[in-house]
Every structure is written in C-alpha cells, then in structure tokens.
Scaffold this active site. Structure first.
Site, PDB file in Angstrom:
ATOM      1  CE1 TYR A 130      -4.256   1.740   0.712  1.00 36.72           C
ATOM      2  CE2 TYR A 130      -2.646   3.392   1.378  1.00 36.72           C
ATOM      3  CZ  TYR A 130      -3.931   3.057   1.006  1.00 36.72           C
ATOM      4  OH  TYR A 130      -4.896   4.030   0.909  1.00 36.72           O
ATOM      5  CD  GLN A 191     -11.761   2.144  -0.564  1.00 33.25           C
ATOM      6  OE1 GLN A 191     -11.933   2.153   0.655  1.00 33.25           O
ATOM      7  NE2 GLN A 191     -11.651   3.255  -1.273  1.00 33.25           N
ATOM      8  CB  SER A 237       5.959  10.094  11.094  1.00 27.30           C
ATOM      9  OG  SER A 237       7.349   9.928  10.989  1.00 27.30           O
ATOM     10  CD  GLN A 259      10.085  12.102  10.885  1.00 23.92           C
ATOM     11  OE1 GLN A 259       9.138  11.331  10.948  1.00 23.92           O
ATOM     12  NE2 GLN A 259      10.940  12.075   9.883  1.00 23.92           N
ATOM     13  CG  HIS A 262       5.958  12.609   7.597  1.00 27.21           C
ATOM     14  ND1 HIS A 262       5.839  12.019   6.368  1.00 27.21           N
ATOM     15  CD2 HIS A 262       7.212  12.332   8.022  1.00 27.21           C
ATOM     16  CE1 HIS A 262       6.983  11.413   6.064  1.00 27.21           C
ATOM     17  NE2 HIS A 262       7.823  11.585   7.051  1.00 27.21           N
ATOM     18  CD  GLU A 327       8.412   6.305  12.351  1.00 27.72           C
ATOM     19  OE1 GLU A 327       8.193   5.877  11.198  1.00 27.72           O
ATOM     20  OE2 GLU A 327       7.864   7.328  12.807  1.00 27.72           O
ATOM     21  CG  HIS A 328      12.388   8.296  12.318  1.00 27.56           C
ATOM     22  ND1 HIS A 328      11.049   8.641  12.175  1.00 27.56           N
ATOM     23  CD2 HIS A 328      12.718   7.597  11.200  1.00 27.56           C
ATOM     24  CE1 HIS A 328      10.599   8.168  11.026  1.00 27.56           C
ATOM     25  NE2 HIS A 328      11.588   7.523  10.415  1.00 27.56           N
ATOM     26  CG  ASP A 361      12.537   9.406   5.857  1.00 32.73           C
ATOM     27  OD1 ASP A 361      12.292   8.396   6.533  1.00 32.73           O
ATOM     28  OD2 ASP A 361      12.120  10.539   6.142  1.00 32.73           O
ATOM     29  CD  GLU A 415       2.910 -31.680  27.147  1.00 32.52           C
ATOM     30  OE1 GLU A 415       2.322 -31.959  26.087  1.00 32.52           O
ATOM     31  OE2 GLU A 415       3.725 -30.747  27.250  1.00 32.52           O
ATOM     32  CG  HIS A 420       0.705 -36.184  21.436  1.00 29.29           C
ATOM     33  ND1 HIS A 420      -0.642 -35.964  21.350  1.00 29.29           N
ATOM     34  CD2 HIS A 420       1.310 -35.067  20.923  1.00 29.29           C
ATOM     35  CE1 HIS A 420      -0.858 -34.772  20.807  1.00 29.29           C
ATOM     36  NE2 HIS A 420       0.315 -34.213  20.537  1.00 29.29           N
TER      37      HIS A 420
END
Length: 434
Positions: A130, A191, A237, A259, A262, A327-328, A361, A415, A420
């Site tokens: 995506y 969608q 971000s 950042q 964004h 994140e960064h 990036d 067990e 088994h």
C-alpha cells in the site's frame, strides 16, 4: 510546543498527551471499516468501483480499467527528469544491497548421525504493498516496500495507491517499475486492503500486506490480520533527537521539522542536557517554519505534539528514550558511539551531527518502514524476513527414533496425551519385535 523539564514532578502528566496521540482510533472508525471489508467481500469489484467513485472522485467501468498500463508507465519515465530517475535508481540499488545481507538460506544440520534437522526458507507467492496518496506522493514508500520483497524472491508484487481525481504521481510509477512491482491499481483506503486480503474477480488475493496509510488503512490492516499477514500497525510518524549541547541548533530544528511536515499528528521531540541549546533550537524551529511550503501541517504538528525537554544527564536522556521507544532516534551528540550500546528500543538510529533522519528515509539502505507509537519495544523495521516463511525440517531414522523415543513417550505421558505417546511407542514396539 511544550518546553519541559524531565525532573519536574508533573512531567509525565504534561507529556502524556504526546504519547496518546493517534490512540483514539474509535469504535466509529472500526465500524466503518468493518462495513467496507464486508461489502468488498460480498460484492467484489462492484464495491471497489463504488468506493473509488465516492472517495477518489474517479469513474471507471471496471476495476481492470483502474490498473495502470504500460503506456502510462512509459509516459511517466518520459515526464520525469533524468537526474530524478538516476536518484531513484541509486536508492533502489542501495536499499537492495542492504537487504541482500538480510537473506537467509535453507539449512540442514547433520550433527547427529541418525537425525536430520533444519529450516526451509520459502518466499511468499504474492504480496500487496500500500502506497499512500492524497496529501503527498511517496516514491520512497514504493522502494522500501517492494525492494525487500523482490530481494526475498516474492513471486508477484501487487501495488495499490489512492489516486484522487485519477492522477498518479509519475515518480511513484517510475519507482514502482525500478523496484520490480508487477501490477498497480488505482485503489486506496480500507477497500484496497480488503481487496488484497480476500481477492476479487480482478484484484489478486495476497499472502501479506505491507505499507503505511491513514487511520482507515491501518484499521483495515488490523482487522484482516489472520486472513493475511501484515507488517505492522503504523501510527503517526515521530522523531526523538538526543542532544548534549553540541552541534548546530539550525540542523536540529530542520530535523525536527522533517517529521512535523508529514502530518498534523506527527511528533517531533528534542531532549537535551543543555537548556540554552534547547531554547535556541525552539527559536530556530519557529524561524524555519515560515519557510516551509507545508507550514500549516508542520506548525499544527509542532504546536500540538512537539516538545523540547531538558534533562539533568545523558543517563536520564537514555532512560527516557528507551521508555518511549521512538520510531526515529537521532544521537546528535559529540560521541554517539558511546551512547549506542545503551539504546535498547528504537526503530532506526542515526548517529552524529551529519546523519539526518532524511538520509534513512530515502537511500541510506535500511528500511524506512518502522515501528511507531512505542512498538519498537517489540517490532523491527520492515525487512526481507517479512516476505518469507520458514518451515522446520525433521527427519528421524529408525535408529534415531529408537534412541530418543522413550523420552518422547515420557513427556507425552506427563501431559496426559496418550495418543501422542502411542504414535511413538507403537514404532518402538514394532522395532523391538523384529
């Protein structure tokens, strides 16, 4: 923007609003997305055409007509400047080179003469990526998602991207071709995620979906997880800059704004042991904001989720960083390699005064699809591992089962799993009778 001191008793209370950003995904959003997913599952292409008409203002007679053609890709190459194509090629080459080092091969262990163990590494057959559209177009997102998939050996890469009004950025198309994307559809939102997860008459079903998107895309990925694999639930971000009073305030300010531009929910934080330096950075941010074409977005982000934090020592700074797991993370200090071993939680770490986050990036090599919202405590950047699956290989010779079988039976009995144990003991008994 908040100017805070980490040593103040009410620091956590004041900082909590920044940590909570983006959490209110809301039942309302989830219900909308559930409805879209159910509709796409039930009506397939017909539903995709309706949502594309409604959200992207794009009319089409069929979903096949929403697929980008070879002529459109060739036109994009003709439209993009040669030096821009070369820059994108360089990014693809560097990202591919880095991710090649992550590849794992199938292996077999023959340490025991009567038992063979191993692991088989198999690329996924088909993945969907995506790529965000709308507010901005991101050819770098194409590269960071498609290249590791291609390096991993994925059989087919399907790309979806929202295209309001039908327009698709030519740089995105160029990046897709250079990165090895097989099919591109003008589809976006929840969608598109549903179409990739369940398949329609035209959109192929995939094994995994990667790539960032808005709150509806993130929620859709969360809801289809289990039907398909996903990379992670990406939130807004964020960047944390650690500073010891060294460096240039204008550089740090520019990194924070990289950042903030964004989106309005992005968070940019400086934590420093030097209050005076922090004040100069804050003033420089205000000056640079006025120069940005995306000033409105960056200013909203900075004013709402930006912060300059003063700490008493680098140990306090490091403890804070590990707690929020950014994140960064930029180590804008005089000796970044002294601090690096103490960093436990971060998506990507940028060392020194000449390593801006933007280098990562675009073309440093490591992936820029990173864990956000503190999830770097347990998630890793997107990698080749995300596009393969691993199967265990087990082979026992008759002698190997005879050697270990009794212990297998004993554990099964512990067990209470009689069948088994019997599946092993029946073979042992057969061997002993011969």
């Amino acid at each position: 923007m908040q100017f805070l001191d980490i040593r103040e008793s009410d620091f956590d209370q004041k900082f909590s609003a920044i940590l909570a950003r983006g959490e209110e995904t809301g039942r309302e959003v989830e219900q909308v997305v559930l409805g879209i997913i159910a509709d796409v599952r039930a009506r397939g292409d017909e539903a995709l055409l309706e949502y594309t008409r409604r959200f992207d203002r794009l009319e089409a007679d069929s979903v096949a007509a929403l697929q980008v053609t070879e002529d459109e890709i060739e036109y994009a190459f003709a439209k993009v400047k040669d030096e821009e194509i070369e820059a994108l090629k360089l990014a693809v080459e560097r990202v591919a080179r880095f991710h090649e080092k992550q590849k794992q091969e199938t292996w077999l262990s023959t340490n025991e003469p009567d038992i063979l163990l191993g692991q088989m590494v198999t690329p996924l057959e088909r993945v969907g990526i995506y790529v965000p559209g709308g507010k901005a177009s991101y050819p770098s997102s194409v590269i960071m998602n498609a290249v590791p998939a291609r390096v991993a050996g994925v059989g087919e890469i399907i790309m979806v991207a929202p295209t309001p009004g039908g327009e698709i950025n030519p740089h995105v198309l160029v990046a897709a071709r250079l990165s090895g994307v097989d099919k591109i559809f003008r589809l976006g939102g929840a969608q598109a995620v549903a179409a990739l997860a369940y398949g329609t008459a035209t959109v192929p079903r995939v094994e995994k979906i990667t790539g960032p998107g808005n709150i509806y895309v993130a929620t859709a990925k969360k809801l289809v997880f289990g039907q398909v694999g996903i990379d992670m639930i990406a939130g807004p971000s964020e960047i944390l800059v650690i500073n010891d009073g060294s460096g240039t305030p204008a550089h740090i300010a520019a990194d924070l704004l990289s950042q903030a531009e964004h989106d309005e929910l992005a968070s940019s934080i400086l934590i420093t042991t030097d209050r005076s330096f922090g004040e100069r950075v804050a003033a420089e941010v205000e000056r640079q904001l006025a120069e940005l074409s995306r000033e409105t977005i960056a200013r909203k982000s900075w004013e709402t989720y930006g912060a300059v934090i003063v700490a008493g020592s680098l140990d306090e700074v490091i403890a804070f960083s590990n707690r929020i797991a950014p994140e960064h993370l930029e180590l804008a200090v005089a000796n970044p390699f002294d601090i690096l071993p103490k960093i436990r939680n971060a998506g990507a770490i940028f060392l020194g005064h000449f390593t801006p986050e933007a280098a990562g990036d675009y073309l440093a090599g490591p992936n820029h699809t990173l864990p956000t919202g503190g999830t770097a405590r347990f998630f890793s950047p997107l990698s080749v591992d995300d596009f393969v699956k691993k199967s265990s290989i087990v082979y026992f010779s008759e002698g190997g089962l005879n050697r270990l079988g009794r212990d297998i039976v004993r554990i099964a009995e512990l067990e209470g799993l009689e069948a088994h144990g019997k599946s092993v003991s029946i073979r042992l008994n057969q061997t002993e009778k011969q």
